[in-house]
Structures are given as structure tokens and as C-alpha cells.
Design a protein around this motif. Structure first.
Motif, PDB file in Angstrom:
ATOM      1  N   GLU A 276       8.948  16.651  -2.426  1.00 32.10           N
ATOM      2  CA  GLU A 276       8.256  17.434  -1.404  1.00 32.10           C
ATOM      3  C   GLU A 276       7.851  16.579  -0.205  1.00 32.10           C
ATOM      4  OE1 GLU A 276       4.941  19.624  -2.937  1.00 32.10           O
ATOM      5  OE2 GLU A 276       6.083  20.381  -4.664  1.00 32.10           O
ATOM      6  N   LEU A 277       7.410  15.335  -0.458  1.00 34.22           N
ATOM      7  CA  LEU A 277       6.934  14.455   0.603  1.00 34.22           C
ATOM      8  C   LEU A 277       8.028  13.570   1.183  1.00 34.22           C
ATOM      9  CD1 LEU A 277       3.601  13.322  -1.116  1.00 34.22           C
ATOM     10  CD2 LEU A 277       3.873  15.087   0.646  1.00 34.22           C
ATOM     11  N   SER A 278       9.252  13.719   0.649  1.00 37.15           N
ATOM     12  CA  SER A 278      10.400  12.922   1.111  1.00 37.15           C
ATOM     13  C   SER A 278      10.084  11.425   1.071  1.00 37.15           C
ATOM     14  CB  SER A 278      10.802  13.341   2.538  1.00 37.15           C
ATOM     15  OG  SER A 278      11.165  14.703   2.578  1.00 37.15           O
ATOM     16  N   VAL A 279       9.580  10.971  -0.067  1.00 35.10           N
ATOM     17  CA  VAL A 279       9.261   9.548  -0.236  1.00 35.10           C
ATOM     18  C   VAL A 279      10.575   8.759  -0.259  1.00 35.10           C
ATOM     19  CG1 VAL A 279       8.218   7.818  -1.737  1.00 35.10           C
ATOM     20  CG2 VAL A 279       7.157  10.085  -1.504  1.00 35.10           C
ATOM     21  N   PRO A 280      10.749   7.800   0.659  1.00 34.77           N
ATOM     22  CA  PRO A 280      12.020   7.058   0.691  1.00 34.77           C
ATOM     23  C   PRO A 280      12.216   6.202  -0.554  1.00 34.77           C
ATOM     24  CG  PRO A 280      10.412   6.105   2.221  1.00 34.77           C
ATOM     25  CD  PRO A 280       9.816   7.385   1.715  1.00 34.77           C
ATOM     26  N   ALA A 281      13.443   6.051  -0.969  1.00 33.21           N
ATOM     27  CA  ALA A 281      13.763   5.312  -2.200  1.00 33.21           C
ATOM     28  C   ALA A 281      13.185   3.898  -2.227  1.00 33.21           C
ATOM     29  CB  ALA A 281      15.280   5.284  -2.399  1.00 33.21           C
ATOM     30  N   PRO A 282      13.196   3.153  -1.103  1.00 34.57           N
ATOM     31  CA  PRO A 282      12.673   1.777  -1.163  1.00 34.57           C
ATOM     32  C   PRO A 282      11.170   1.679  -1.436  1.00 34.57           C
ATOM     33  CG  PRO A 282      14.125   2.052   0.728  1.00 34.57           C
ATOM     34  CD  PRO A 282      13.866   3.418   0.185  1.00 34.57           C
ATOM     35  N   THR A 283      10.443   2.798  -1.331  1.00 37.39           N
ATOM     36  CA  THR A 283       9.001   2.751  -1.609  1.00 37.39           C
ATOM     37  C   THR A 283       8.613   3.628  -2.796  1.00 37.39           C
ATOM     38  OG1 THR A 283       8.468   4.581  -0.081  1.00 37.39           O
ATOM     39  CG2 THR A 283       8.516   2.354   0.836  1.00 37.39           C
ATOM     40  N   GLN A 284       9.603   4.161  -3.501  1.00 38.87           N
ATOM     41  CA  GLN A 284       9.277   4.970  -4.671  1.00 38.87           C
ATOM     42  C   GLN A 284       8.714   4.078  -5.775  1.00 38.87           C
ATOM     43  OE1 GLN A 284      12.877   7.072  -5.670  1.00 38.87           O
ATOM     44  NE2 GLN A 284      12.580   8.619  -4.083  1.00 38.87           N
ATOM     45  N   PRO A 285       7.686   4.535  -6.484  1.00 37.93           N
ATOM     46  CA  PRO A 285       7.001   3.693  -7.471  1.00 37.93           C
ATOM     47  C   PRO A 285       7.920   3.261  -8.617  1.00 37.93           C
ATOM     48  CG  PRO A 285       5.696   5.629  -6.922  1.00 37.93           C
ATOM     49  CD  PRO A 285       7.042   5.844  -6.319  1.00 37.93           C
ATOM     50  N   TYR A 286       7.695   2.040  -9.062  1.00 36.30           N
ATOM     51  CA  TYR A 286       8.356   1.519 -10.247  1.00 36.30           C
ATOM     52  C   TYR A 286       7.436   1.568 -11.469  1.00 36.30           C
ATOM     53  CZ  TYR A 286      12.495  -0.518  -7.940  1.00 36.30           C
ATOM     54  OH  TYR A 286      13.688  -0.708  -7.269  1.00 36.30           O
ATOM     55  N   TYR A 287       6.121   1.378 -11.236  1.00 39.29           N
ATOM     56  CA  TYR A 287       5.196   1.247 -12.358  1.00 39.29           C
ATOM     57  C   TYR A 287       3.943   2.097 -12.144  1.00 39.29           C
ATOM     58  CZ  TYR A 287       8.112  -2.825 -13.258  1.00 39.29           C
ATOM     59  OH  TYR A 287       9.193  -3.648 -13.487  1.00 39.29           O
ATOM     60  N   ILE A 288       3.451   2.646 -13.248  1.00 39.23           N
ATOM     61  CA  ILE A 288       2.209   3.417 -13.268  1.00 39.23           C
ATOM     62  C   ILE A 288       1.217   2.680 -14.158  1.00 39.23           C
ATOM     63  CG2 ILE A 288       1.142   5.662 -13.701  1.00 39.23           C
ATOM     64  CD1 ILE A 288       3.369   5.802 -11.641  1.00 39.23           C
ATOM     65  N   VAL A 289       0.033   2.397 -13.630  1.00 40.25           N
ATOM     66  CA  VAL A 289      -1.021   1.718 -14.381  1.00 40.25           C
ATOM     67  C   VAL A 289      -2.143   2.722 -14.630  1.00 40.25           C
ATOM     68  CG1 VAL A 289      -2.740  -0.130 -14.343  1.00 40.25           C
ATOM     69  CG2 VAL A 289      -0.444  -0.531 -13.404  1.00 40.25           C
ATOM     70  N   TYR A 290      -2.561   2.848 -15.904  1.00 39.69           N
ATOM     71  CA  TYR A 290      -3.572   3.859 -16.239  1.00 39.69           C
ATOM     72  C   TYR A 290      -4.266   3.487 -17.545  1.00 39.69           C
ATOM     73  CZ  TYR A 290       0.161   5.448 -19.372  1.00 39.69           C
ATOM     74  OH  TYR A 290       1.137   5.513 -20.333  1.00 39.69           O
ATOM     75  N   GLU A 357      -1.810  -6.775 -13.011  1.00 36.29           N
ATOM     76  CA  GLU A 357      -1.101  -8.033 -12.794  1.00 36.29           C
ATOM     77  C   GLU A 357       0.264  -8.022 -13.476  1.00 36.29           C
ATOM     78  OE1 GLU A 357      -0.317 -11.705 -11.189  1.00 36.29           O
ATOM     79  OE2 GLU A 357      -1.875 -10.230 -10.697  1.00 36.29           O
ATOM     80  N   MET A 358       0.356  -7.372 -14.643  1.00 40.46           N
ATOM     81  CA  MET A 358       1.655  -7.246 -15.304  1.00 40.46           C
ATOM     82  C   MET A 358       2.635  -6.482 -14.415  1.00 40.46           C
ATOM     83  SD  MET A 358       0.471  -6.418 -19.252  1.00 40.46           S
ATOM     84  CE  MET A 358       2.133  -6.309 -19.928  1.00 40.46           C
ATOM     85  N   ALA A 359       2.161  -5.415 -13.794  1.00 34.83           N
ATOM     86  CA  ALA A 359       3.031  -4.627 -12.906  1.00 34.83           C
ATOM     87  C   ALA A 359       3.453  -5.452 -11.689  1.00 34.83           C
ATOM     88  CB  ALA A 359       2.292  -3.360 -12.475  1.00 34.83           C
ATOM     89  N   ARG A 360       2.529  -6.146 -11.067  1.00 37.75           N
ATOM     90  CA  ARG A 360       2.845  -6.919  -9.876  1.00 37.75           C
ATOM     91  C   ARG A 360       3.839  -8.049 -10.174  1.00 37.75           C
ATOM     92  NH1 ARG A 360      -3.464  -7.099  -7.942  1.00 37.75           N
ATOM     93  NH2 ARG A 360      -3.416  -5.262  -6.542  1.00 37.75           N
ATOM     94  N   ARG A 361       3.654  -8.713 -11.305  1.00 43.27           N
ATOM     95  CA  ARG A 361       4.583  -9.803 -11.635  1.00 43.27           C
ATOM     96  C   ARG A 361       5.956  -9.246 -12.002  1.00 43.27           C
ATOM     97  NH1 ARG A 361       1.556 -14.772 -14.477  1.00 43.27           N
ATOM     98  NH2 ARG A 361      -0.279 -14.804 -13.136  1.00 43.27           N
ATOM     99  N   ALA A 362       5.956  -8.075 -12.672  1.00 45.63           N
ATOM    100  CA  ALA A 362       7.236  -7.470 -13.043  1.00 45.63           C
ATOM    101  C   ALA A 362       8.063  -7.102 -11.823  1.00 45.63           C
ATOM    102  CB  ALA A 362       6.989  -6.230 -13.896  1.00 45.63           C
ATOM    103  N   LEU A 363       7.407  -6.773 -10.701  1.00 49.58           N
ATOM    104  CA  LEU A 363       8.137  -6.461  -9.469  1.00 49.58           C
ATOM    105  C   LEU A 363       8.974  -7.638  -8.992  1.00 49.58           C
ATOM    106  CD1 LEU A 363       5.400  -4.596  -7.333  1.00 49.58           C
ATOM    107  CD2 LEU A 363       7.407  -3.564  -8.435  1.00 49.58           C
TER     108      LEU A 363
END
Length: 365
Positions: A276-290, A357-363
């Protein structure tokens, strides 16, 4: 054996008597409303005889609207009687909103819900298409102009009404006629069908009309239950995902990490909102932290390539997979690690900061 047969016959008679009293009570209450309400109650017309899920639900939905809230129900195929009804559903061979006629059996009827849906409508779909927004607004006590009404209107058609339309119109769920491995007769349409008297049971109008009221109540309760869920649970989760998606660059400049401060189902909403928001592929999320459901630990989950996929957009690093606790903390250089799944789709940490930090390092790996 004779005693048992007598007991069964007695039970059936008592059950039918109760249903007949229900039908009589419904009629008498409608009459009472006419006498005490200062006006004449409106009448919803539908066909008599064997009933189906679509008109049972259509009648229930109409009685949730302002115009037909106190309406009685007349089940007949007599056109002269139907002409006296204020609204007619599933009979009469006419679809004309201006005349409040909503049948779908006539030759040439091709009406669909629109908005990308192509299933031909039944009487349930027709009534929902024209009255659904009002029902949603009224039941959830939100303004008819609130954009959430349209969101729920489309969602409930997709998840609940469309199947009733398809089944009633004989539309196969699998267009290539793939042979099913098993049969399912627990859907709402099937359960309504079972409420019709069997071939060797009485089929008088009082019995069948009483059973129809029971079917209408069944469909209505399930409809309202689903509406309540989508309005009070599904929609708030969507709002949480939208808010987190909108501020994800505050978490990491890449926009690849989303953080939820409370657990909520996110997968379906994320994919729909990205589109719906046309989020471009290069900024689509890789990780969800919760936080996990217990609130004791935190999770970092890789976003799949699609809602049903087991493949991740970017799984957690391969060297971490299948490793736990202190060994994982030493390997990753991140304190308080708990685990990373062998497939890399999810991992855990004792703290929010550790999971982030796990998500950031995994990037970067």
C-alpha cells in the motif's frame, strides 16, 4: 428397543416444539413492536422451503441496520406477497438497490464485489456490499467516515463473505479441479445446510421457518464474532505495524530493522502495508525485533520472502545457527544471547538491546 425409540421420538417432538415456539415468539415480538413502536415494522422477504447460508446471513445483517433493525421476516415465493415486503433477498429474480431487491439467481446476473474480487455475489454478498459499512460502523461504534470502516469492510469480505458467495454460486475454490485429498463439511455453509430437516423429518412451514431462524442466528453470531476480532484485535495490530514501519529509520538508518515494544501479529500487515505504501525494495525490513509472548525474553525474526514462505529475505548469519547461550554470545560478541534457530529464521536474547544488536550485526554479515 421400543422404549428407546419412544424416548427418541419424544425428544424430537419436544425439540421441534421448542423451535416452533421460537418462530411464534419471533412473529409475536414483531407484532408487539408494531403496536408499541408508533409505526409498522418493516418486513424482509426471502424464499421459503430449504434455506441456505447466504440468505440466512443476509437477513441477520439487515436486522443490524437502522432501516431494518425491527423488521419481521416473511418466507415465501409468492410474488404478490413479496411485493408487499420492504426488502427482498435471494428470491424474486431482481437486483435493484433502488427497489431494495437483492436476488442473484436471474439470467444475466454477474455482479461482483469489486476492489479486485471476481467471485459472483450471493444474497449475502449483495447485502454486505450495500449495507456492510453501516453494520461495521454501528457494531464497532466508529464514524462511517473513518477509513478503518473501509479497511474492515474489505477484510471481512475477503476472509468471511466471499467463501459464502462462492459456495452458494457453485464456484470451485480450485479452478483447475484438483482432486481434494479429503472432504470438509464443517464450513459455515455446510453447518447451515445441516439445520434443514432431513428427508424423513417433518417439512411443514412452522418447523422449517423455526430452523431458518436458528440458521440466521448461527450465521450472524459467527459474522459478528469475526467482525469483533478484526475490529478490536486485527486492526489495532495493523496500526502498531504501521507506526513501527513508519519510524524504522530511527532504529537503523537502513530501514531494515523494525522494533515492536509489545508482541503483536505482524506478518500479514507488514506485507500489505509495504504494498500500500510502495516501500522500495532496498529499504524493506529484514528483521523484526519484539518481546516474546511471555515478556521474559526478546526475539529477532527474519522477515520471510512472502507471508507463507519458509525462506527469509535475509536469514540470521549461518555461523550463529543452531548455537545457544554462552557459546552463541562468545561467537557473536553480543551479551545475553539465548539461541538462533538452525534455519536462521529466528533468534533470541534476554534483553531488547541484545536482540537489536543481533539484528544490526546480522545486516552486515
Amino acid at each position: 428397543m421400543r422404549v428407546m425409540q419412544k424416548v427418541v421420538r419424544t425428544a424430537l417432538c419436544l425439540s421441534r416444539s421448542r423451535l416452533v415456539r421460537m418462530a411464534t415468539t419471533d412473529t409475536s415480538q414483531a407484532t408487539k413492536r408494531q403496536k408499541t413502536g408508533g409505526g409498522v415494522s418493516k418486513v424482509i422477504g426471502t424464499h421459503n422451503g430449504t434455506f441456505h447460508c447466504d440468505e440466512a446471513l443476509a437477513v441477520y445483517m439487515l436486522r443490524l441496520t437502522e432501516a431494518y433493525r425491527d423488521a419481521g421476516v416473511k418466507r415465501t415465493r409468492d410474488p404478490n406477497v413479496l411485493d408487499t415486503c420492504d426488502i427482498v433477498v435471494d428470491v424474486g429474480a431482481v437486483y435493484d438497490e433502488s427497489r431494495q431487491r437483492f436476488d442473484h439467481h436471474q439470467r444475466g446476473f454477474v455482479e461482483v464485489f469489486g476492489h479486485g474480487f471476481t467471485t459472483k455475489l450471493s444474497s449475502a454478498g449483495l447485502v454486505y456490499k450495500h449495507f456492510g459499512r453501516e453494520v461495521i460502523s454501528s457494531h464497532l461504534n466508529i464514524s462511517p467516515d473513518d477509513p478503518k470502516v473501509d479497511t474492515l469492510w474489505l477484510k471481512l469480505y475477503k476472509e468471511f463473505i466471499e467463501a459464502i458467495d462462492g459456495i452458494d454460486n457453485g464456484i470451485s475454490q480450485y479452478p483447475n479441479d484438483i482432486q481434494a485429498k479429503y472432504r470438509s463439511r464443517t464450513d459455515l455453509s455446510s453447518r447451515v445446510g445441516w439445520l434443514n430437516p432431513a428427508w424423513n423429518e417433518p417439512f411443514d412451514s412452522q418447523t422449517v421457518d423455526a430452523q431458518f431462524l436458528k440458521a440466521s442466528q448461527l450465521t450472524g453470531e459467527e459474522f459478528l464474532g469475526r467482525l469483533s476480532y478484526y475490529g478490536r484485535s486485527w486492526l489495532p495490530a495493523r496500526d502498531l505495524v504501521l507506526a513501527a514501519l513508519s519510524k524504522r529509520e530511527n532504529v537503523d538508518p537502513s530501514g531494515r530493522v523494525i522494533v515492536f515494544d509489545q508482541y503483536a501479529p505482524w506478518k500479514e500487515h507488514l506485507f500489505e502495508l509495504e504494498q500500500e505504501l510502495s516501500v522500495p525494495a532496498p529499504t524493506q525490513p529484514y528483521y523484526i525485533v519484539y518481546p516474546d509472548e511471555t515478556g521474559g525474553n526478546w526475539r529477532v525474526q527474519a522477515v520471510p520472502v512472502s507471508p507463507e514462505s519458509f525462506e527469509s529475505r535475509k536469514a540470521l548469519p549461518e555461523p550463529w545457527r543452531g548455537i545457544r547461550d554462552e557459546e552463541l554470545s562468545r561467537l557473536s560478541g553480543i551479551e545475553d544471547c539465548v539461541f538462533v534457530h538452525a534455519s536462521g529464521f529466528i533468534g533470541g536474547n534476554k534483553t531488547k538491546e541484545g536482540a537489536l544488536e543481533m539484528a544490526r550485526r546480522a545486516l552486515k554479515i
